[in-house]
Design a protein around this motif. Structure first.
Motif, PDB file in Angstrom:
ATOM      1  N   VAL A 495       0.840  -1.206   0.000  1.00 15.54           N
ATOM      2  CA  VAL A 495       0.000   0.000   0.000  1.00 15.54           C
ATOM      3  C   VAL A 495       0.872   1.251   0.000  1.00 15.54           C
ATOM      4  O   VAL A 495       0.657   2.176  -0.794  1.00 15.54           O
ATOM      5  N   LEU A 496       1.869   1.283   0.884  1.00 14.90           N
ATOM      6  CA  LEU A 496       2.732   2.466   0.960  1.00 14.90           C
ATOM      7  C   LEU A 496       3.511   2.650  -0.340  1.00 14.90           C
ATOM      8  O   LEU A 496       3.663   3.773  -0.841  1.00 14.90           O
ATOM      9  N   GLY A 497       4.011   1.547  -0.897  1.00 14.49           N
ATOM     10  CA  GLY A 497       4.743   1.633  -2.151  1.00 14.49           C
ATOM     11  C   GLY A 497       3.876   2.138  -3.289  1.00 14.49           C
ATOM     12  O   GLY A 497       4.326   2.940  -4.117  1.00 14.49           O
ATOM     13  N   ALA A 498       2.627   1.681  -3.326  1.00 17.07           N
ATOM     14  CA  ALA A 498       1.713   2.143  -4.376  1.00 17.07           C
ATOM     15  C   ALA A 498       1.493   3.644  -4.280  1.00 17.07           C
ATOM     16  O   ALA A 498       1.499   4.358  -5.294  1.00 17.07           O
ATOM     17  N   HIS A 499       1.298   4.152  -3.067  1.00 16.40           N
ATOM     18  CA  HIS A 499       1.084   5.587  -2.902  1.00 16.40           C
ATOM     19  C   HIS A 499       2.344   6.376  -3.236  1.00 16.40           C
ATOM     20  O   HIS A 499       2.262   7.481  -3.799  1.00 16.40           O
ATOM     21  N   GLN A 500       3.508   5.835  -2.900  1.00 21.77           N
ATOM     22  CA  GLN A 500       4.750   6.519  -3.277  1.00 21.77           C
ATOM     23  C   GLN A 500       4.879   6.607  -4.796  1.00 21.77           C
ATOM     24  O   GLN A 500       5.221   7.660  -5.345  1.00 21.77           O
ATOM     25  N   ILE A 501       4.601   5.509  -5.474  1.00 25.01           N
ATOM     26  CA  ILE A 501       4.659   5.512  -6.941  1.00 25.01           C
ATOM     27  C   ILE A 501       3.676   6.526  -7.506  1.00 25.01           C
ATOM     28  O   ILE A 501       4.004   7.294  -8.424  1.00 25.01           O
ATOM     29  N   ASP A 502       2.477   6.549  -6.939  1.00 26.85           N
ATOM     30  CA  ASP A 502       1.449   7.471  -7.425  1.00 26.85           C
ATOM     31  C   ASP A 502       1.883   8.927  -7.265  1.00 26.85           C
ATOM     32  O   ASP A 502       1.470   9.796  -8.034  1.00 26.85           O
ATOM     33  N   GLN A 503       2.724   9.190  -6.268  1.00 29.67           N
ATOM     34  CA  GLN A 503       3.211  10.552  -6.033  1.00 29.67           C
ATOM     35  C   GLN A 503       4.536  10.832  -6.734  1.00 29.67           C
ATOM     36  O   GLN A 503       5.127  11.906  -6.580  1.00 29.67           O
ATOM     37  N   GLY A 504       5.026   9.847  -7.499  1.00 29.59           N
ATOM     38  CA  GLY A 504       6.255  10.046  -8.264  1.00 29.59           C
ATOM     39  C   GLY A 504       7.528   9.743  -7.510  1.00 29.59           C
ATOM     40  O   GLY A 504       8.613  10.109  -7.963  1.00 29.59           O
ATOM     41  N   THR A 505       7.414   9.043  -6.370  1.00 29.35           N
ATOM     42  CA  THR A 505       8.590   8.678  -5.569  1.00 29.35           C
ATOM     43  C   THR A 505       8.895   7.201  -5.755  1.00 29.35           C
ATOM     44  O   THR A 505       8.011   6.350  -5.570  1.00 29.35           O
ATOM     45  N   MET A 688       6.276   2.245 -20.554  1.00 26.95           N
ATOM     46  CA  MET A 688       7.071   2.548 -19.364  1.00 26.95           C
ATOM     47  C   MET A 688       6.541   3.819 -18.698  1.00 26.95           C
ATOM     48  O   MET A 688       7.153   4.881 -18.767  1.00 26.95           O
ATOM     49  N   TYR A 689       5.392   3.704 -18.028  1.00 27.09           N
ATOM     50  CA  TYR A 689       4.850   4.899 -17.401  1.00 27.09           C
ATOM     51  C   TYR A 689       4.192   4.564 -16.061  1.00 27.09           C
ATOM     52  O   TYR A 689       3.931   3.397 -15.746  1.00 27.09           O
ATOM     53  N   ARG A 690       3.953   5.628 -15.277  1.00 25.82           N
ATOM     54  CA  ARG A 690       3.603   5.492 -13.870  1.00 25.82           C
ATOM     55  C   ARG A 690       2.305   4.741 -13.626  1.00 25.82           C
ATOM     56  O   ARG A 690       2.247   3.843 -12.777  1.00 25.82           O
ATOM     57  N   SER A 691       1.242   5.095 -14.321  1.00 29.25           N
ATOM     58  CA  SER A 691      -0.050   4.482 -13.998  1.00 29.25           C
ATOM     59  C   SER A 691      -0.058   2.992 -14.291  1.00 29.25           C
ATOM     60  O   SER A 691      -0.785   2.225 -13.645  1.00 29.25           O
ATOM     61  N   LEU A 692       0.781   2.541 -15.231  1.00 27.51           N
ATOM     62  CA  LEU A 692       0.868   1.102 -15.489  1.00 27.51           C
ATOM     63  C   LEU A 692       1.543   0.400 -14.311  1.00 27.51           C
ATOM     64  O   LEU A 692       1.068  -0.634 -13.835  1.00 27.51           O
ATOM     65  N   LEU A 693       2.653   0.959 -13.810  1.00 23.87           N
ATOM     66  CA  LEU A 693       3.327   0.376 -12.655  1.00 23.87           C
ATOM     67  C   LEU A 693       2.416   0.412 -11.429  1.00 23.87           C
ATOM     68  O   LEU A 693       2.317  -0.567 -10.678  1.00 23.87           O
ATOM     69  N   TYR A 694       1.742   1.537 -11.223  1.00 21.51           N
ATOM     70  CA  TYR A 694       0.824   1.695 -10.093  1.00 21.51           C
ATOM     71  C   TYR A 694      -0.290   0.651 -10.152  1.00 21.51           C
ATOM     72  O   TYR A 694      -0.623   0.009  -9.144  1.00 21.51           O
ATOM     73  N   THR A 695      -0.858   0.455 -11.335  1.00 21.56           N
ATOM     74  CA  THR A 695      -1.917  -0.542 -11.492  1.00 21.56           C
ATOM     75  C   THR A 695      -1.404  -1.933 -11.170  1.00 21.56           C
ATOM     76  O   THR A 695      -2.080  -2.723 -10.499  1.00 21.56           O
ATOM     77  N   ALA A 696      -0.195  -2.255 -11.630  1.00 20.38           N
ATOM     78  CA  ALA A 696       0.378  -3.577 -11.362  1.00 20.38           C
ATOM     79  C   ALA A 696       0.563  -3.800  -9.866  1.00 20.38           C
ATOM     80  O   ALA A 696       0.192  -4.857  -9.331  1.00 20.38           O
ATOM     81  N   VAL A 697       1.136  -2.833  -9.172  1.00 17.38           N
ATOM     82  CA  VAL A 697       1.412  -2.982  -7.743  1.00 17.38           C
ATOM     83  C   VAL A 697       0.123  -3.150  -6.954  1.00 17.38           C
ATOM     84  O   VAL A 697       0.040  -3.961  -6.017  1.00 17.38           O
ATOM     85  N   THR A 698      -0.915  -2.430  -7.330  1.00 15.09           N
ATOM     86  CA  THR A 698      -2.175  -2.480  -6.578  1.00 15.09           C
ATOM     87  C   THR A 698      -2.982  -3.739  -6.856  1.00 15.09           C
ATOM     88  O   THR A 698      -4.055  -3.924  -6.273  1.00 15.09           O
ATOM     89  N   ARG A 699      -2.509  -4.641  -7.716  1.00 13.73           N
ATOM     90  CA  ARG A 699      -3.198  -5.924  -7.921  1.00 13.73           C
ATOM     91  C   ARG A 699      -2.850  -6.920  -6.814  1.00 13.73           C
ATOM     92  O   ARG A 699      -3.531  -7.943  -6.676  1.00 13.73           O
ATOM     93  N   ALA A 700      -1.775  -6.669  -6.036  1.00 15.27           N
ATOM     94  CA  ALA A 700      -1.302  -7.616  -5.022  1.00 15.27           C
ATOM     95  C   ALA A 700      -1.994  -7.366  -3.693  1.00 15.27           C
ATOM     96  O   ALA A 700      -1.973  -6.250  -3.168  1.00 15.27           O
ATOM     97  N   ALA A 701      -2.594  -8.418  -3.116  1.00 16.61           N
ATOM     98  CA  ALA A 701      -3.277  -8.280  -1.831  1.00 16.61           C
ATOM     99  C   ALA A 701      -2.336  -8.513  -0.656  1.00 16.61           C
ATOM    100  O   ALA A 701      -2.395  -7.797   0.348  1.00 16.61           O
ATOM    101  N   GLU A 702      -1.451  -9.537  -0.747  1.00 18.59           N
ATOM    102  CA  GLU A 702      -0.603  -9.880   0.392  1.00 18.59           C
ATOM    103  C   GLU A 702       0.883  -9.855   0.065  1.00 18.59           C
ATOM    104  O   GLU A 702       1.697  -9.568   0.945  1.00 18.59           O
ATOM    105  N   LEU A 703       1.238 -10.200  -1.176  1.00 24.90           N
ATOM    106  CA  LEU A 703       2.645 -10.383  -1.504  1.00 24.90           C
ATOM    107  C   LEU A 703       2.929  -9.833  -2.897  1.00 24.90           C
ATOM    108  O   LEU A 703       2.210 -10.132  -3.851  1.00 24.90           O
TER     109      LEU A 703
END
Length: 737
Positions: A495-505, A688-703
């Motif tokens: 969750v924290l990583g997804a929000h960091q990516i969404d903010q460009g970090t 190679m863009y942010r919303s694609l990476l963000y979408t991928a990360v947010t598909r994971a529930a536990e791992l």
């Protein structure tokens, strides 16, 4: 390949073993001219016993059925002679004529039977048991069949599949062959569905001039349709004319004449949108205008009498669930009580699900019948599990079906037969395109409340428009943005990583804890090798995650870490061939029992039954994931288990399936998996863009395990570009036009 480089076989059809009516694939037995017998397979539409065939191709050996002649192209002759004509008619190829009627026709008219059937139905009426009405019907059927056959053979000569002949005949009837000869570009229309390149090749071969207005008009329609597939509702007229001119090699000035034809016919609509002159396909223009009008009307409506005490509903829910609503969640309930249209948006861990459950409780207290839906089967199942309510896909809710007349999706639920509900909650709305939103709005009553839920930072819909994002950006709809990460989610690095990516970090890739791991692999080959090892051994052994709970995601289909290569390697590792696992090959891919597969296009004709046979229905939809549970080699059919729904396929329908151990991030939209392994490797710049990476990360529930290159993660995180989509929805909603 030239004919002289192929083998040749000639003879008379003795029987037809199998036909796929959609693509013309046929298995037949041939009595060859040299007195032998052969099995011939290939695209031989409407073949029937008694006809003569000359085929060019090669001998092959089928693993189950033995030696076969694979025909690459054929020449065919209608039967001649009474015996062959009888074989043909008695085969059932002409509806209404069986062996008995065939015997009467051939016995009376002999070698002239086809002439009588085609041109002299009154003579048929002289036969015992054949009325004048039946004679006319038989003649019409024969003409239709022979016309269809001629059409199929004409298109086959140009390398076009029989399905296009079926669609042409369904649309234009007996005139279809003349129509396509006069204007080959009707092949690339929506109803027929061939590519512009196929239609253009046929047209140019038939002498159409390069600057023919008919050709230019067809190219314009192709450009608009092609760009709608890329998410655009319209194209600016200057971009449309330039792209069309480049496509067919004419001057931009010449394109204007073709555009005038389309504007006059109403196939294209042109009007100002913002500071550009927009050109729309007519159906997308109608959809955008309708969606803008309905949503604007709903957004403007405020209920004077809320009919329920929101504060008491909140107190009751807090007591029952042992939680404390955050201010933004209270705002959600207040908005849902007051407004007909409410938008709820937020990232992972911000309480969207809790907010939706609260809204459902509010609507219950208000006495509203509420329905829940999502764009995909996976998303609908997840919505139902999280809310404890029944949830459906949008297509199932609206009772989607396929219309043979228009070769398109139609919805039984519409303005003439609306959904019987007082409120509708739609989840994963970033996936809903313009046409589907129009269908939803047409199906709900004027007083129905609508709650749109989603994450505006995820990838937009595959289809045209960016509806969810545009509704929010219009500023017209009551929108609640959930931004607070709740305490129970604050320890999740996903969750924290997804929000960091969404903010460009760029998230810390070195920590490797709390469900978020990074494994450095500098090249795609080593990344692929590691991904297979993770799915086959490491995660099941070290983390207790079964292979069936792991989803591999990748930005691309191509390359060593793309879906095509990964699925081959994962199939070999997770479901290798075995004596007790039947398999078959379709389009160069091997499918076997136990394979994980995904439906890649809507198919409204596939029959499914629940495991206990208590329920059944038709239709499997794009994005549904299941496992091949059985294969019947003799019947050339197989069954896929889609979450306890057993769907029955014939082997040729495997072209509608992809292996699904690895999928693209786009295909994973709306789904959530216990564990995600993400291939983060260099890919085409447009991926190679942010919303694609963000979408991928947010598909994971536990791992989440990211395998690849830190530089790829950095490039994607820092690339905030959003592919521009031409749509007038935001402007129409904001300006009221």
């Amino acid at each position: 390949m030239r004919e002289q480089e192929l083998e040749k076989i000639e003879g008379q059809v003795s029987s037809v073993v199998y036909v796929n009516a959609d693509n013309g694939y046929t298995v037949l037995r041939l009595d060859t001219d040299d007195g032998d017998h052969a099995v011939v397979v290939g695209c031989i539409p409407m073949a029937a016993p008694g006809e003569s065939i000359t085929a060019w191709g090669n001998w092959t050996r089928h693993p189950t059925h033995g030696e076969q002649f694979k025909a690459l192209h054929t020449e065919r002759t209608m039967p001649s002679g009474a015996a062959a004509i009888y074989d043909y008619l008695s085969s059932g190829v002409i509806k209404g004529i069986g062996p008995a009627t065939a015997a009467l026709i051939v016995g009376k008219f002999g070698d002239a039977a086809f002439d009588v059937l085609r041109d002299q139905p009154e003579k048929l009426a002289t036969l015992r048991g054949v009325s004048r009405k039946k004679a006319e019907e038989l003649s019409a059927t024969f003409r239709r069949q022979t016309g269809m056959r001629a059409l199929m053979e004409y298109l086959a000569g140009a390398g076009l599949a029989p399905i296009f002949a079926l669609r042409l005949y369904r649309t234009y009837g007996d005139d279809a062959l003349d129509m396509v000869r006069d204007n080959p570009y009707i092949l690339s229309s929506v109803q027929i569905g061939a590519t512009f390149a196929d239609a253009d090749a046929l047209a140019l071969a038939n002498g159409v001039e390069a600057d023919d207005p008919q050709r230019i008009a067809a190219a314009l329609l192709f450009e608009l349709r092609h760009n709608s597939d890329n998410g655009h509702c319209f194209l600016p007229v200057d971009k449309l004319t330039a792209a069309t001119a480049q496509l067919i090699g004419v001057e931009a000035e010449q394109v204007g004449e073709g555009l005038d034809i389309l504007l006059d016919s109403g196939e294209v609509i042109q009007e100002p949108v913002g500071n550009v002159t927009a050109c729309y396909l007519a159906h997308l223009y109608a959809a955008e205008v309708y969606v803008a009008r309905r949503l604007r009307e709903m957004a403007s409506y405020t209920y004077a009498d809320q009919r329920v005490n929101v504060a008491r509903v909140i107190e009751k829910l807090e007591a029952e669930e042992g939680i404390r609503f955050a201010p933004q969640q209270r705002d959600t309930l207040d908005a849902a009580a007051r407004k007909q249209l409410v938008v709820i948006t937020g990232g992972p861990g911000t309480g969207k699900t809790t907010s939706v459950r609260a809204v459902l409780a509010l609507f219950d207290a208000m006495g509203l019948e509420t329905m829940l839906a999502a764009p995909t089967g996976q998303a609908a199942k997840r919505l139902g599990d999280l809310t404890g309510r029944e949830a459906s896909t949008i297509h199932r809710l609206l009772e989607a079906s396929f219309s043979p007349e228009t070769d398109s999706t139609v919805f039984r639920k519409n303005e003439s037969d609306r959904l019987k509900c007082g409120a509708l909650v739609l989840d994963e709305c970033s996936m809903v395109d313009m046409s589907l939103m129009k269908a939803v709005l047409a199906a709900i009553g004027p007083a129905c409340r609508l709650v749109l839920v989603g994450d505006a930072d995820q990838l937009p819909s595959v289809g045209p428009g960016a509806v969810f994002r545009d509704v929010i950006r219009s500023g017209v709809a009551e929108t609640v943005r959930l931004t607070e990460i709740f305490r129970q989610k604050q320890g999740s690095r996903i969750v924290l990583g997804a929000h960091q990516i969404d903010q460009g970090t760029v998230p810390d890739l070195r920590a490797n804890k709390d469900g978020f791991f990074f494994l450095r692999r500098r090249d795609a080959d080593s990344a692929a090798e590691t991904i297979v090892s993770l799915c086959q051994e490491r995660l099941p052994r070290n983390m207790g995650v079964a292979p069936g709970e792991i989803q591999v995601l990748t930005p691309t289909r191509k390359g060593a870490a793309g879906t095509e290569a990964l699925n081959q390697r994962l199939q070999q590792a997770l479901n290798p061939p075995a004596a007790n696992k039947p398999e078959f090959v379709c389009a160069g891919r091997t499918f076997r029992v136990g394979d994980r597969v995904m439906q890649i296009r809507n198919d409204y004709d596939i029959l499914w039954r629940t495991a206990d046979a208590a329920e059944s229905g038709y239709g499997v939809f794009n994005g549904d994931i299941g496992y091949i549970s059985s294969i019947d080699p003799a019947a050339e059919s197989f069954t896929v288990d889609f979450d306890s729904r057993q769907a029955e396929y014939v082997s040729e329908q495997a072209v509608e399936l992809d292996h699904a151990w690895a999928t693209t991030v786009h295909k994973a939209q709306g789904s959530e998996y216990r564990a995600v392994v993400l291939a983060a490797v260099r890919a085409a710049p447009q991926l190679m863009y942010r919303s694609l990476l963000y979408t991928a990360v947010t598909r994971a529930a536990e791992l989440l395990v990211i395998v690849g290159d830190e530089e790829a993660v950095r490039v994607m995180t820092e690339n905030a570009r959003r592919a521009k989509r031409y749509s007038g929805l935001r402007i129409r909603m904001a300006d009221g036009d």
